[in-house]
Write a protein that holds these residues in place. Structure first.
Motif, PDB file in Angstrom:
ATOM      1  N   ASP A 512       0.854  -1.192   0.000  1.00 49.23           N
ATOM      2  CA  ASP A 512       0.000   0.000   0.000  1.00 49.23           C
ATOM      3  C   ASP A 512       0.890   1.242   0.000  1.00 49.23           C
ATOM      4  OD1 ASP A 512      -2.264   1.559   0.148  1.00 49.23           O
ATOM      5  OD2 ASP A 512      -2.789   1.010   2.197  1.00 49.23           O
ATOM      6  N   MET A 513       0.290   2.423  -0.157  1.00 49.18           N
ATOM      7  CA  MET A 513       0.984   3.720  -0.015  1.00 49.18           C
ATOM      8  C   MET A 513       2.172   3.842  -0.957  1.00 49.18           C
ATOM      9  SD  MET A 513      -0.934   4.837   2.500  1.00 49.18           S
ATOM     10  CE  MET A 513      -0.135   6.258   3.237  1.00 49.18           C
ATOM     11  N   ASN A 514       2.164   3.106  -2.058  1.00 43.31           N
ATOM     12  CA  ASN A 514       3.365   2.999  -2.889  1.00 43.31           C
ATOM     13  C   ASN A 514       3.330   3.869  -4.140  1.00 43.31           C
ATOM     14  OD1 ASN A 514       1.302   1.240  -3.694  1.00 43.31           O
ATOM     15  ND2 ASN A 514       2.688  -0.252  -4.583  1.00 43.31           N
ATOM     16  N   GLU A 515       2.607   4.991  -4.067  1.00 40.01           N
ATOM     17  CA  GLU A 515       2.616   5.939  -5.184  1.00 40.01           C
ATOM     18  C   GLU A 515       3.978   6.611  -5.391  1.00 40.01           C
ATOM     19  OE1 GLU A 515      -1.121   4.808  -3.867  1.00 40.01           O
ATOM     20  OE2 GLU A 515       0.296   5.982  -2.698  1.00 40.01           O
ATOM     21  N   PRO A 516       4.796   6.941  -4.425  1.00 39.61           N
ATOM     22  CA  PRO A 516       4.614   6.718  -2.997  1.00 39.61           C
ATOM     23  C   PRO A 516       3.887   7.885  -2.326  1.00 39.61           C
ATOM     24  CG  PRO A 516       6.815   7.551  -3.388  1.00 39.61           C
ATOM     25  CD  PRO A 516       6.161   7.437  -4.737  1.00 39.61           C
ATOM     26  N   SER A 517       3.239   7.583  -1.200  1.00 38.77           N
ATOM     27  CA  SER A 517       2.546   8.595  -0.416  1.00 38.77           C
ATOM     28  C   SER A 517       3.532   9.273   0.536  1.00 38.77           C
ATOM     29  CB  SER A 517       1.412   7.941   0.378  1.00 38.77           C
ATOM     30  OG  SER A 517       0.768   8.890   1.196  1.00 38.77           O
ATOM     31  N   VAL A 518       3.538  10.605   0.509  1.00 36.51           N
ATOM     32  CA  VAL A 518       4.356  11.415   1.417  1.00 36.51           C
ATOM     33  C   VAL A 518       3.455  12.522   1.948  1.00 36.51           C
ATOM     34  CG1 VAL A 518       6.446  12.798   1.701  1.00 36.51           C
ATOM     35  CG2 VAL A 518       6.391  10.962  -0.006  1.00 36.51           C
ATOM     36  N   PHE A 519       3.117  12.462   3.228  1.00 36.44           N
ATOM     37  CA  PHE A 519       2.110  13.372   3.758  1.00 36.44           C
ATOM     38  C   PHE A 519       2.487  14.843   3.594  1.00 36.44           C
ATOM     39  CE2 PHE A 519       0.641   9.925   6.971  1.00 36.44           C
ATOM     40  CZ  PHE A 519      -0.001   9.251   5.947  1.00 36.44           C
ATOM     41  N   TYR A 545       7.074   3.822  -9.920  1.00 39.08           N
ATOM     42  CA  TYR A 545       7.655   3.498  -8.614  1.00 39.08           C
ATOM     43  C   TYR A 545       6.920   2.337  -7.943  1.00 39.08           C
ATOM     44  CZ  TYR A 545       9.497   3.904  -3.881  1.00 39.08           C
ATOM     45  OH  TYR A 545      10.086   3.630  -2.668  1.00 39.08           O
ATOM     46  N   GLY A 546       5.612   2.417  -7.832  1.00 40.20           N
ATOM     47  CA  GLY A 546       4.862   1.336  -7.195  1.00 40.20           C
ATOM     48  C   GLY A 546       5.016   0.020  -7.927  1.00 40.20           C
ATOM     49  N   PHE A 547       5.097   0.089  -9.242  1.00 36.57           N
ATOM     50  CA  PHE A 547       5.318  -1.093 -10.071  1.00 36.57           C
ATOM     51  C   PHE A 547       6.650  -1.755  -9.734  1.00 36.57           C
ATOM     52  CE2 PHE A 547       7.072  -2.226 -14.468  1.00 36.57           C
ATOM     53  CZ  PHE A 547       6.562  -3.516 -14.462  1.00 36.57           C
TER      54      PHE A 547
END
Length: 914
Positions: A512-519, A545-547
């Motif tokens: 999960d969160m592998n867009e990656p998510s950075v708040f 990146y997520g791939f």
């Protein structure tokens, strides 16, 4: 201490925003993106690009030539490749770039197979080349390419003259007065665009060290009524015109509680578009991993208006769809899939990027999840309740709270002190566990993963070469660079059982969160000017990146069993090619009727873009569904490829038994319908792997000339045999179902009532009704002994549902194997053809080399649409010899049941009705 406070503050803001819905101000619109504005500002029919036909060369399967921008005299290399299976590839790159431009890797399944090109015609203005039944007509001034299948024009590149290719250049020097001295080679709109060399969005600054590098090209699809694909968007299946709004955006982002019916970017991106009309279907695959915007014009509604105007004026115009792809960097690398049938296009794309390997059997069962189950006792109790209430379930899920303070590959020692025992308790009942592993790594000197990453230089870097730090669930985090082969190799070892303590072969993974998510990052992700392996900016590779992360996970799960067992992985972020490694879901949806309804077009969009294993969080991730909504969502989810209930940590617990008795009953019935259909769904997944056809089908995939189905996205086909129309409105007492195919017959799977194809019918629906119809002429295999988990049904008996068409014939297929290993690739399987004709049902092997021993037997045959007068059935096989068995006929429904033929399904057999 201040870091902890800041972390809590950031998490609070994220959770607050999720409760209020998406904050669109956190995400760019086209007018806030300098490259999108520049590309969109190109005027049609004023192309500055010419292809010099005198530079043209052809070597076997490849044509090359020079293209020049007549405005600034920059030259580009043009290449056209003829590929097998009615496909062309076109590449355009700078002829002499100051530095290399990124070309996407890892997506294609090897090098595409080439076919020989032949010159068919030369003229001063153009050249025509062909390969088999496809051809390309290349014009020099202005540059344009028409692609044909046979004599039918399918798609034109640069038809509107919207091509743009911003070459890499030296940044202009500033004068004493602060203005910039333009480069002698620069004579375009970048000189006056303040966002060309650096750009701000909210508090974030993008340094753009390489300056403007956008690429863009338009495509016109002749004869097309609609375009589809380019997921992921929470929008209609048929793409809408973007003329008066923002383009569709492809840029992997973490979007909380996303809005419906708009083109905003979401978690995944597949730049694959299919255009369909009644006479031809074609597609383009824009192989570019940078942020991409896509304008769409010429939808069917506009074509209808144009036809009226043209009729009045006395002219005739063929409908068409126009698409304009605009990417921030990279090169122009595009594949043209020329069909001509929709199934051809889907399969042509699958040949390029691959298919989904057959998932383990449990993965198509029901998954139970929430953020988070509290501890191992909670997991044990939920597992036991499924048995107590007679509910089938295959997989329990654990979210981030199972870890030691958000440190992945670890367990909370207090709440999950015996993880292996917890998993084994599930396994004893035939069930599995899925645990989450996210890419952000907590910056904690006591954490082995962080120490290894720092010591081995595994992290993504800032533009200044220092380790990039952002904020996510653990607080201060850094992000491994999965473009680095050494990083992927390292992560691969982390999944080995001796390294991932407490895991077993029956634990699978959720990325999960592998867009990656950075708040605290720009648009809740990493900055574009951070650096990846090879010196590439995130700007160039972001959507991959997520791939790349899931490749490492897949290889790790393969390594831990020495390649014996099939992995199951779920990902949120994805790109073209991700389907080879993972399932996906539609992300952080909401418990409302609109999100239930939108799950259908969202999954159809990824399905035609080559990604069959799709589902949505049943019940909605945010907020609390009422009894009616949760019922309808289970009923809808039961017929989607990936079937998981999941919810936010702040929602009420919503396990099925926590609702009233009537709702519990309806959920149980939906689960039972799913589990009975698993043999059919499993067969569809096997056929996807070998053919590329999806599991969820839009109606036009099977009925390509039937214009009434082109914009339908509230119903779909499951394979070619089942029509599914979920109920997606509150208080519904009826739904309007379109049964496609003028000469088709459709049977209600519950009542066996017949419906004629090519008509809209109002269907009454009570809360326990799921409108599903079996197509006449098709045979559906089911297993109707519902057990606690699918893995326990391996040797259970089959029931065959035979729905006769107007010719009183039917056919179907059935695939079987061990459900968990890769032995099927070595021939350990059964793939059967089921045929009914002349009152005789037969089963034969489709692939004779396949061999698999099974105890499954044929328990019952249900035949719909058969006339009365049958007295008995003669069963014949090697194992049974020739025996006569009883039949029962229902005059009201015209259904004949053959009882207990008792044939082993591995044998070839026949049943003759007399």
């Amino acid at each position: 201490m201040w870091r902890r406070v800041l972390h809590l503050h950031l998490v609070f803001l994220i959770l607050l925003s999720s409760s209020l819905g998406v904050d669109r101000g956190n995400f760019k619109a086209c007018h806030q993106s300098s490259f999108c504005k520049r590309c969109r500002a190109v005027e049609p029919d004023k192309s500055v690009y010419v292809l010099h036909l005198n530079t043209l060369k052809i070597e076997d399967s490849v044509m090359s030539a020079e293209i020049q921008n007549t405005q600034n005299l920059v030259k580009f290399k043009f290449e056209l490749f003829s590929l097998s299976d009615a496909t062309f590839r076109m590449k355009i790159n700078e002829l002499s770039p100051l530095k290399p431009r990124y070309e996407v890797e890892h997506v294609l399944v090897g090098e595409p197979q080439l076919e020989r090109l032949e010159v068919k015609e030369r003229a001063a203005e153009y050249i025509i080349v062909s390969s088999g039944n496809i051809k390309a007509k290349i014009y020099g001034t202005p540059f344009r390419v028409d692609f044909y299948h046979g004599d039918s024009l399918a798609v034109t590149a640069n038809a509107k003259g919207l091509m743009k290719f911003e070459h890499i250049r030296i940044k202009p020097e500033s004068k004493d007065d602060g203005s910039e001295q333009p480069d002698n080679q620069v004579n375009d709109d970048t000189a006056s665009d303040p966002g060309a060399w650096e750009e701000n969005f909210k508090s974030h600054h993008d340094s753009k060290p390489n300056g403007p590098t956008a690429v863009a090209l338009d495509f016109t699809f002749a004869g097309a009524h609609y375009a589809y694909g380019i997921p992921l968007h929470a929008d209609s299946f048929a793409l809408k015109s973007t003329k008066n709004g923002d383009p569709y955006r492809l840029f992997n982002l973490d979007v909380f509680e996303y809005e419906l019916n708009n083109p905003m970017a979401l978690y995944g991106s597949i730049p694959m578009l299919v255009a369909h009309g009644p006479s031809i279907t074609s597609g383009v695959f824009w192989l570019n991993a940078a942020e991409t915007w896509v304008d769409i014009e010429g939808t069917h509604d506009q074509n209808v208006m144009s036809s009226i105007v043209n009729f009045v004026s006395g002219s005739v115009r063929t409908p068409e769809v126009n698409a304009h792809f605009m990417s921030e960097s990279g090169i122009i690398d595009v594949f043209f899939m020329l069909g001509p049938e929709p199934k051809n296009v889907v399969q042509q794309y699958a040949k390029l990027t691959g298919t989904t390997p057959l998932p383990p059997y449990f993965a198509i069962g029901y998954h139970q999840s929430r953020w988070n189950y509290n501890d191992q006792d909670d997991v044990r109790n939920v597992d036991a309740k499924f048995d107590e209430y007679n509910l089938p379930m295959d997989v329990m899920w654990l979210d981030i709270e199972h870890t030691d303070n958000k440190k992945y590959f670890t367990w909370d020692s207090r709440r999950f002190s015996q993880p292996a025992e917890m998993i084994n308790n599930l396994t004893a009942k035939g069930r599995k566990l899925v645990a989450i592993v996210d890419p952000h790594v907590k910056r904690d000197n006591s954490y082995f993963l962080h120490n290894d990453a720092e010591n081995n230089d595994f992290y993504i870097k800032n533009k200044d070469g220092k380790i990039y730090e952002g904020w996510c669930w653990p607080g201060s985090s850094s992000y491994p660079d999965f473009f680095n082969p050494a990083v992927r190799d390292y992560y691969k070892t982390r999944y080995l059982l001796e390294n991932y303590h407490g895991s077993t072969l029956d634990m699978h993974i959720w990325n999960d969160m592998n867009e990656p998510s950075v708040f605290n990052g720009p648009e809740v992700t990493i900055p574009k000017d951070v650096l990846h392996f090879g010196g590439w900016e995130n700007r160039d590779v972001h959507n991959q990146y997520g791939f790349m992360y899931t490749i490492a996970t897949y290889e790790g799960l393969m390594a831990r069993s020495n390649g014996k067992f099939r992995p199951f992985i779920l990902t949120r972020a994805f790109f073209a090619g991700s389907q080879r490694y993972t399932a996906m879901w539609t992300g952080d949806n909401t418990a409302d009727w609109g999100h239930l309804k939108i799950s259908i077009p969202m999954c159809l969009s990824v399905s035609v873009a080559g990604y069959p294993f799709c589902g949505a969080d049943v019940g909605g991730f945010f907020n609390n569904p009422n009894s009616e909504l949760i019922t309808r969502w289970y009923q809808a989810g039961a017929f989607q490829p990936f079937f998981r209930s999941h919810s936010h940590i702040d929602t009420k617990r919503r396990e099925p038994w926590l609702f009233d008795d009537a709702t519990l009953h309806h959920i149980r019935e939906a689960l039972n319908k799913r589990y009975a259909l698993l043999p059919y769904i499993y067969t569809l997944f096997f056929e996807h792997e070998i053919s590329g056809l999806p599991v969820m089908w839009p109606l036009w995939l099977e009925f390509p000339s039937e214009t009434a189905v082109f914009a339908v996205d509230d119903e779909y086909l499951l394979g070619d045999s089942l029509l599914v129309h979920p109920v997606t409105s509150p208080g519904a007492t009826e739904v309007t179902v379109y049964h496609p195919g003028v000469s088709e017959i459709w049977y209600d799977v519950d009542t066996y009532q017949k419906f004629e194809g090519g008509k809209h019918t109002k269907i009454p629906v009570t809360i326990d009704k799921i409108p599903v119809y079996q197509r006449g002429g098709k045979i559906i295999p089911k297993k109707e002994r519902i057990r606690r988990a699918s893995t326990l049904t391996l040797n259970d008996p089959f029931t065959l549902y035979v729905a006769l068409n107007q010719n009183k014939t039917a056919s179907g297929r059935l695939y079987m194997d061990d459900g968990e290993t890769f032995e099927y690739k070595k021939g350990a399987y059964l793939y059967l053809s089921l045929e009914f004709a002349g009152n005789k049902l037969t089963s034969r092997k489709i692939k004779k080399e396949g061999s698999f021993s099974t105890k499954s037997w044929l328990e019952r045959v249900v035949i719909m649409g058969i006339e009365s007068g049958i007295k008995s059935a003669v069963v014949e096989s090697k194992g049974t010899g020739k025996i006569t068995v009883n039949t029962i006929y229902d005059n009201n429904s015209n259904v004949l049941v053959v009882r207990k033929p008792s044939i082993n399904m591995a044998e070839e057999w026949s049943i003759l009705l007399q």
